[in-house]
Each structure stands twice: as C-alpha cells, then as structure tokens.
Design an enzyme around this catalytic site. Structure first.
Site, short mmCIF file in Angstrom:
data_model
loop_
_atom_site.label_atom_id
_atom_site.label_comp_id
_atom_site.label_asym_id
_atom_site.label_seq_id
_atom_site.Cartn_x
_atom_site.Cartn_y
_atom_site.Cartn_z
CG ASP A 483 -2.16 -0.74 1.10
OD1 ASP A 483 -2.59 -0.95 -0.04
OD2 ASP A 483 -2.73 -1.13 2.14
C1 GLC Z 1 -0.66 2.61 5.75
C2 GLC Z 1 0.06 1.38 6.24
C3 GLC Z 1 -0.26 0.15 5.46
C4 GLC Z 1 -1.75 0.03 5.33
C5 GLC Z 1 -2.35 1.30 4.74
C6 GLC Z 1 -3.84 1.18 4.64
O1 GLC Z 1 -0.15 2.99 4.53
O2 GLC Z 1 1.46 1.55 6.27
O3 GLC Z 1 0.28 -0.99 6.09
O4 GLC Z 1 -2.04 -1.06 4.52
O5 GLC Z 1 -2.02 2.38 5.56
O6 GLC Z 1 -4.46 2.30 4.18
C1 GLC Z 2 -1.76 -3.75 5.27
C2 GLC Z 2 -2.95 -3.90 4.38
C3 GLC Z 2 -2.68 -4.83 3.23
C4 GLC Z 2 -1.41 -4.47 2.56
C5 GLC Z 2 -0.25 -4.40 3.53
C6 GLC Z 2 1.03 -3.93 2.91
O1 GLC Z 2 -1.60 -4.92 6.02
O2 GLC Z 2 -4.07 -4.33 5.09
O3 GLC Z 2 -3.74 -4.77 2.32
O4 GLC Z 2 -1.16 -5.41 1.54
O5 GLC Z 2 -0.58 -3.51 4.56
O6 GLC Z 2 1.01 -2.59 2.59
#
Ligand code: GLC
Ligand code: GLC
Length: 811
Positions: A483
C-alpha cells in the site's frame, strides 16, 4: 520473559501477570455480535460493524493504556478491587486471565475472596454473557458490594468520539427492574437498542456516568463504588452507562454465581413502541430468558467448545514439537477465523472506524479459513465480487454492515482484482463446488447489472491484460500489495493521503509483483477454464500468461533478484542500481511462487539474495537497504523510519511467500527456519521484547534497521494468519486440497522423522502418517491409501463419512 503459559488441553493462553507488555486481547463472538476483551477486562462490543453499530464506548490510545471496559468492582469494608486487576489496580493475591476459543475468563482473589468472570458470546446469540462466580475461601462470613459497569457508545463510533455538541443531549435510557435499556436515537431512525441486565434483584443502579463516577474521577475510583452507594441515576443526555449494585453475603466456603447479559435487539419499525416513549422490550425479554441461570451459561460454553472442536478437527497435526502443534492446531486456525470475521476493521491497532473489509485482504484471509466453514467463505466471495466494477477493477474496501464498496482509501490498487481468483480457486479446490461460478453477481452492488462469478473472475484477469505499461508490465495504479509503494503519487504536502492522491501524470508506473501474480493466478484461471471445458478461453489466457513471462524475463530480472517495479520515470525500483531499497521481498516471493526462474537457477539466486540481504534474527525484512531519506517519487514507503512497517520492517504477511518459494525449490530446511522465526509460540520466551500476544501473529516486527529489532506491532488482523497457515499446512507439511483429491508433497527439514495429520476433506476423514526414514527434505517415495499403493501423489476423494488411512513414505 514470559507473562503466562499455554494450556493446550483447554486451548487457552493463561496470563498470570496482568502487567503484560501491551494489552493482550481476545475476540468473543463468531458470527454477528462481537466483543474485544483484554487480559484486564478492557474492550468493547459491537454488532457486525465496529464503526456503525458500536454498543459500548472505548477510547483508543488512552492514558493509561486500555482504560474502559466491562468492569466489575468489589467493595468489602472499604477495600475496593476488580477481578481483572484493572481498573482499580489493587494488588491481587492471585490473578489469572484465560483467553480461550471465543471466551475469556478473568479471575482475581483478595483476602480469600475469589471472583471469576467468564465473558463469552454464545453461538447464535446477539449478546455477550458474563458469568461471575464469587467464592468465599475463608472461614469467616463475608459481606460486600458488587458493582457492574459498561459505558454505552451512541452507536456510530466515529460520531460518538467527535460530535459532542449533539451527543451530550441525545442519550436516553429506560429502566425496568434489573435491566437497563440503552435507546439513544431509537425514537427517530434507529430500530435497535441495547440492554444490560443481571439475573437477580439489585440494590441500586446507575445510568448516568458522571453520577456514578463523580466528574473528576477515573474508572479506578467511582464515587458510587467507594461509598458503596449507587446514585440510582437516570441518564438524560451526557454519557449513559449501565451499572448494577448487588449486596452479597457469603458464608465460609459458600459460592454464588450471577449472570449478566449485554444484548443487542433489532425491532421491526411498526413494532418499535408499546406506547409513546416506551420501547418494545419483548425481544429483549426473550433473550434474557435464555440466560437465567449459571447452568444456562455452562451449556452455552459447552456448545461453543463443540463448535470449535468441529472447526479445528478439519486439520489436526501430531508433531514432536508442541509449539508447532499449538500453532497449527489451535491458535493459527483461531486467528484465521478472526481475520476472516474482521478483516482489518477492529483490533487494538485498528480502531474500528477506519478500514472496513479490504478487497485484497478478505480474499487472502479466506485461504486460511475456507476449510473451516466453506459456506461462509462462499458467501464472502460473492460479497467481495459484488463490489467489483465492470472493468474488473475494485474498490479497495467495503463496509461490513452495508457490504457496499467505499473509496475512503481510494481504489485502483491494481493487484486487488487478481486476489479474487486466488479465493475462488482455493474455495473450489476445498469444496468441489463448481456451482459458485454460475452465481449471478452484481457489479458495484447494482442488482440491475449482474454477471456470473466466472465472468467476474475473467474481468479480474483481463483487467491486467488491459492495463499494461511501457514495458508491457502491469500498471501499478495507486499501489499493488504494498500500500505504501505509491509510484504515481508525488506528495510534498503534509497530511496529504498517499493512497488517494495520484498526481503522477498518466500513471505509467509498473509492477513486477503484479506480473508475477498474473502468471500465478492467471494460471489458476486457465486451469479452471480447462476444467470447465472452456478450451478456447484457456488457450487465449495461456497466450497472455506466456507473454507476461517473457516480459518478466526481459524487464523483471536484475541479475541477482527480481526487480520490484518501474517508477513514473521508467527507472527501476528494487534494483542494484539504486542506492537504497535495492531489493524487495514481494517480487521474489510472487515470481517464484509463479514458477518463474525455478528451472534456470534464477529462483535459487533470488532466494539466496533474500537470505543474504533481507533475512535477520527475527524474520525477513521487506526491503534493503532501508530508506534513510524521504523519496518523493516512491510515495509513503520512505515516510516510515527505517526498520518499521513497509520500510524494511518484517512485514510478516509476505514471509510465507518466501517459505513457499523455498519449498518449491525443494529446500525444506530454509522454509522451516523462516517459519519458526516468526511463529508466535516460538517467541513466547521473548515476550517482553516482542510485546504483542505470544499466541497470534502480528502484522509487523521491527526489522534489523530499527531501533528495537524484534518488537512487534499490529497483532491479530493481518494476512499473516492465513498465509502462514497456508504455508505450513499445504507447503511444508504438504497436504494440499486439489480439484480431484488431496495432493501430498511435504517439504520439511531433513532431520524430521515424520508426523501425523488428520484432515477432513469433502466429507471424508484422512489419517495421514508421514515417515521420513531416509531423512530427506522432499520427495514422496511411496503412498498408500488404506493399505493399497497409489501411483502419483494425489489421494483420490473417498466416500463421505469414511475414515481412511494414508501412509506417506518420503525418500
Ligand atoms: C498505511 C500502512 C499500510 C496500510 C495502509 C492502509 O499505509 O502503512 O500498512 O495497509 O495504511 O491504508
Ligand atoms: C496492510 C494492508 C494490506 C497491505 C499491507 C502492505 O496490512 O491491510 O492490504 O497489503 O498492509 O502494505
């Protein structure tokens, strides 16, 4: 240092020191009504949706930590204490919290007076039941006051924590005997209320918080408790609560049990009132009638245990290491149910008001859960697919109550659609239920615009084909699995969302990760087509997959590992050419799981690079070297200090991709080593460093570049649960559901002698005994089903109800 111990025979973790390094929680409820409870009885309850239908109030990131919950207070001659230590924090002579499957038992003892509270949500019940057992262990008569306490939330948790100008004037309750009804907004558009009751006549109550506590007191010293005098307050506005007061006398050795129920009721609009302002309590009375005695609660506990016996019996391991048994047989499977239920919505790190159900998350959670309750997995697949858009793209998340997609964190995360294929493929392999593909499923929840689930899956596949970039690699969109790798977002404005801002003009950044994923799940799509006799469809798909493999060969290989992506300017991300972030874990795992490089030595090279550069004492970090500077063109990733989260944290979710890759490369020792490093029961001894619960996975463990490597955060709600269960059960222990049977292919450490697994599959039971007389890591030499030797490595589907003996000889 440990703070308790496992009690495997009861499937419990027993906490014996209330001062855990962080609140250690459990989840109550398996269907629609849920509670989160800490080891000191903190937490809250909600119906279906932690944001929109929250029953009791909880303040996150509070000081002191974890204040507020389902509290009981005892006042005996001015000595006040709570069975769970908090909130009063009087030292207990004995303290214990047993977190079990769907229940928690909190027990405290002071001066030989023992109070044990069982908190549980019965199967099929929209409420939490609390049984409190008070025992006088001394030889003198005891006389004391017991107070209960919950604080109501005015339903919408976000509004409840912000809109005080309105909320302080809307709160309403009704009181009948021992039952306190919370009915805020029921007079207008809500058709639901909550209640809190006890099965005995009370000596007082409170429903107004400030009257009960005293305006300037904390939960640790309510005036009513200190003075042993309920105010009998009736809340009008401000903050409604529910507290009962019972005066209790116990002879030496005597024991007394009380049953409290916190319930949720929905009433058809036409039946809401019995007269003006008087709510229809009949449905609540029915619920209360079900729990009139302690024996009623005991029966519900038995039913709950039976429910978990059944669920967990589908996959049971017997292995010489007890840590592994408890991970596989109990806690990992339990956590899979929890992630299935909650996705990323409510934990002690997810506030319940942010993310709902993630499209990609829920599809992945399903692979750790589908063997437990396939019907619910089926329903979930349809729910997820119903939020998909016509062009195959997806909302990133949807709200559990409404099941509608929302774009609060944007959409066009271009990996999202492909995860649907994974979920469907695993569902069909587990169940053999091909009919799911013929279900008519809407796009964007529009019932007038539907297509078969097969068509949805096809749109997922073609969404990649239709969105290729300059190198013919898949466009990344807002981000792929990571993300925080936001290659089309260039943000120099504080507070701007990395997930919704997309200002890289044209958005040409590409993902090698999605390319690997397309080969892996595209292949699954192709195989499903072949099984369905759609040969032409399969052939065309095969062509696209072959093309993608070529593109990865041409543009996805860096020399020692797979490149991660191409940024907006066409520069490589995750390449030796870069100063920092030379190598990323995700593309190694995904490309190798897709089989890329397994035949020509590149997979081995990439895995060796992972070992050399990403592995550390506590797991495999996400990237290396960690980013020490903020790189505008990469988005959120380097906003994190080095060693945390997506910037070189051990993001446990993707460690199993490397475990699986190692098994595909035949290296059982490496796969096991990676598994063991992050598997919670093996970390129990370092609980003070690890911080989070030793019975469940956390999303992230601080990596080798962090200030405190090994410290974990974000326990419970993480794809780590499903993926690790998938890796250990299907790839290391090697028992994989397939279309026509159970495929057996263990890839284990060479020194293992063997193990046994009982697997229920399509109605039959398989008692599988794996032996490893030659001490190899992989390879099935002989396979026997009920004494008869089988060719190949697939056990055919046996008659439903039958019990079958399987012998696997490795060599
Ligand atoms: C932030 C986190 C990530 C998560 C995302 C969701 O970027 O670092 O882990 O998946 O928020 O919006
Ligand atoms: C968070 C989110 C997942 C994503 C991950 C890596 O765990 O829930 O969707 O893949 O972060 O960013």
């Amino acid at each position: 240092m440990k703070y308790g111990h496992f009690d495997d025979s009861k499937r419990e973790y027993v906490i014996t020191n209330p001062r855990t390094p962080y609140p250690w929680i459990n989840y109550l409820g398996c269907e629609d009504f849920f509670s989160i409870i800490t080891n000191t009885a903190g937490g809250y309850s909600f119906y279906k949706d932690a944001r929109l239908r929250r029953l009791t109030r909880y303040r996150y990131n509070n000081v002191p930590v974890d204040d507020g919950g389902k509290y009981f207070y005892i006042n005996e001659n001015g000595k006040v204490w709570s069975p769970g230590w908090k909130p009063v924090k009087t030292e207990l002579d004995h303290y214990e919290c047993r977190h079990g499957m769907g229940y928690s038992i909190v027990k405290g003892e002071v001066d030989q007076l023992e109070a044990e509270v069982t908190y549980m949500v019965p199967i099929g019940y929209k409420g939490e039941v609390q049984k409190i057992k008070l025992t006088n262990q001394s030889d003198r008569k005891r006389s004391f006051s017991l107070f209960s306490f919950v604080e109501w939330c005015l339903w919408d948790a976000l509004d409840d924590g912000s809109n005080f100008q309105r909320n302080f004037s809307t709160g309403q309750v009704e009181i009948v005997d021992s039952t306190i009804y919370h009915k805020t907004e029921y007079r207008e558009r809500r058709d639901h209320y909550a209640f809190y009751t006890v099965n005995e006549k009370i000596d007082g109550l409170d429903t107004d918080r400030d009257s009960f506590l005293g305006l300037y007191n904390g939960f640790d010293a309510p005036d009513a408790v200190t003075e042993r005098q309920s105010r009998n307050s009736h809340a009008h506005g401000w903050s409604p609560i529910a507290s009962h007061h019972l005066q209790i006398e116990l002879e030496p050795g005597e024991e007394k049990q009380l049953v409290f129920v916190l319930g949720y009721v929905e009433v058809p609009v036409e039946d809401k009132f019995v007269e003006n302002q008087v709510i229809n309590k009949a449905p609540a009375e029915q619920m209360i009638a079900q729990f009139q005695t302690a024996a009623d609660v005991d029966r519900a506990m038995d039913k709950l245990a039976k429910f978990w016996d059944d669920l967990l019996s589908v996959y049971q391991l017997e292995h010489p290491e007890e840590e592994l048994n408890r991970a596989v047989n109990i806690w990992n499977q339990y956590q899979c149910m929890v992630t299935f239920n909650f996705s990323r919505s409510a934990s002690f790190f997810e506030s319940g008001i942010g993310r709902g159900m993630g499209f990609r998350d829920s599809n992945q959670d399903l692979i750790g859960f589908v063997h437990q309750v396939p019907d619910r997995a089926r329903e979930r697949i349809i729910d997820i697919a119903s939020t998909q858009f016509e062009d195959g793209s997806a909302y990133h998340q949807y709200q559990p109550l409404t099941k509608k997609g929302n774009d609060a964190v944007g959409s066009n995360f271009n990996d999202d659609p492909l995860w649907l294929i994974l979920a469907i493929d695993e569902y069909i392999k587990e169940t053999g239920d091909w009919s799911i593909l013929e279900e008519m499923v809407p796009f964007d929840n529009d019932e007038s615009n539907t297509a078969t689930l097969f068509e949805h899956m096809k749109r997922s596949f073609y969404h990649v084909v239709n969105n290729l970039g300059p190198h013919k690699l898949p466009l990344i969109g807002r981000a792929d699995w990571n993300d925080c790798l936001n290659l089309n977002c260039h943000s120099e404005t504080p507070g701007e969302s990395f997930q919704t801002t997309e200002n890289g003009e044209g958005g040409v950044a590409e993902s090698v990760f999605i390319a690997g994923m397309f080969v892996l799940y595209g292949d699954a799509f192709e195989k499903l087509c072949l099984k369905l006799g759609k040969d032409k469809e399969a052939e065309v798909a095969a062509g696209h997959i072959a093309d993608m493999k070529k593109v990865v060969d041409q543009h996805g290989w860096d020399g020692e590992w797979f490149i991660r992506a191409y940024d907006h300017y066409g520069e490589k991300v995750g390449s030796d050419e870069q100063e920092e972030g030379k190598i990323f874990i995700e593309s190694q795992g995904m490309c190798i799981m897709a089989g890329i490089g397994l035949e020509d030595g590149r997979a081995r090279k990439a895995l060796d690079s992972v070992k050399e550069r990403l592995d550390c004492e506590y797991g495999i970090v996400l990237n290396n070297p960690a980013f020490t500077k903020y790189i505008v063109k990469y988005g959120e990733i380097s906003s994190y200090p080095e060693g945390y989260k997506e910037n070189a944290g051990i993001f446990c979710h993707n460690n199993p991709w490397i475990m699986i890759s190692e098994t595909l490369a035949g290296n059982g020792d490496a796969a096991w080593d990676y598994f063991r490093k992050i598997c919670p029961p093996y970390l129990e001894e370092i609980s003070d460093l690890h911080k989070t619960e030793p019975y469940v996975y956390s999303q992230m463990i601080a990596g080798k570049d962090a200030q405190k490597p090994g410290e974990a955060k974000n326990s419970w709600l993480t794809g780590t649960a499903a993926w690790n269960f998938y890796a250990i059960s299907q790839y290391i222990l090697g028992i994989r559901p397939d279309f026509d049977g159970l495929k057996i292919n263990p890839v284990i450490p060479g020194k293992w002698e063997g193990y046994k697994v009982t697997r229920k599959f399509r109605g039959a039971t398989y008692k599988i005994e794996v032996t490893n007389p030659a001490f190899v890591s992989s390879g099935v030499k002989e396979l026997f089903l009920n004494g008869a030797k089988l060719e190949g490595t697939v056990i055919p589907i046996c008659e439903a109800g039958s019990e079958n003996m399987v012998k696997v000889v490795m060599g």
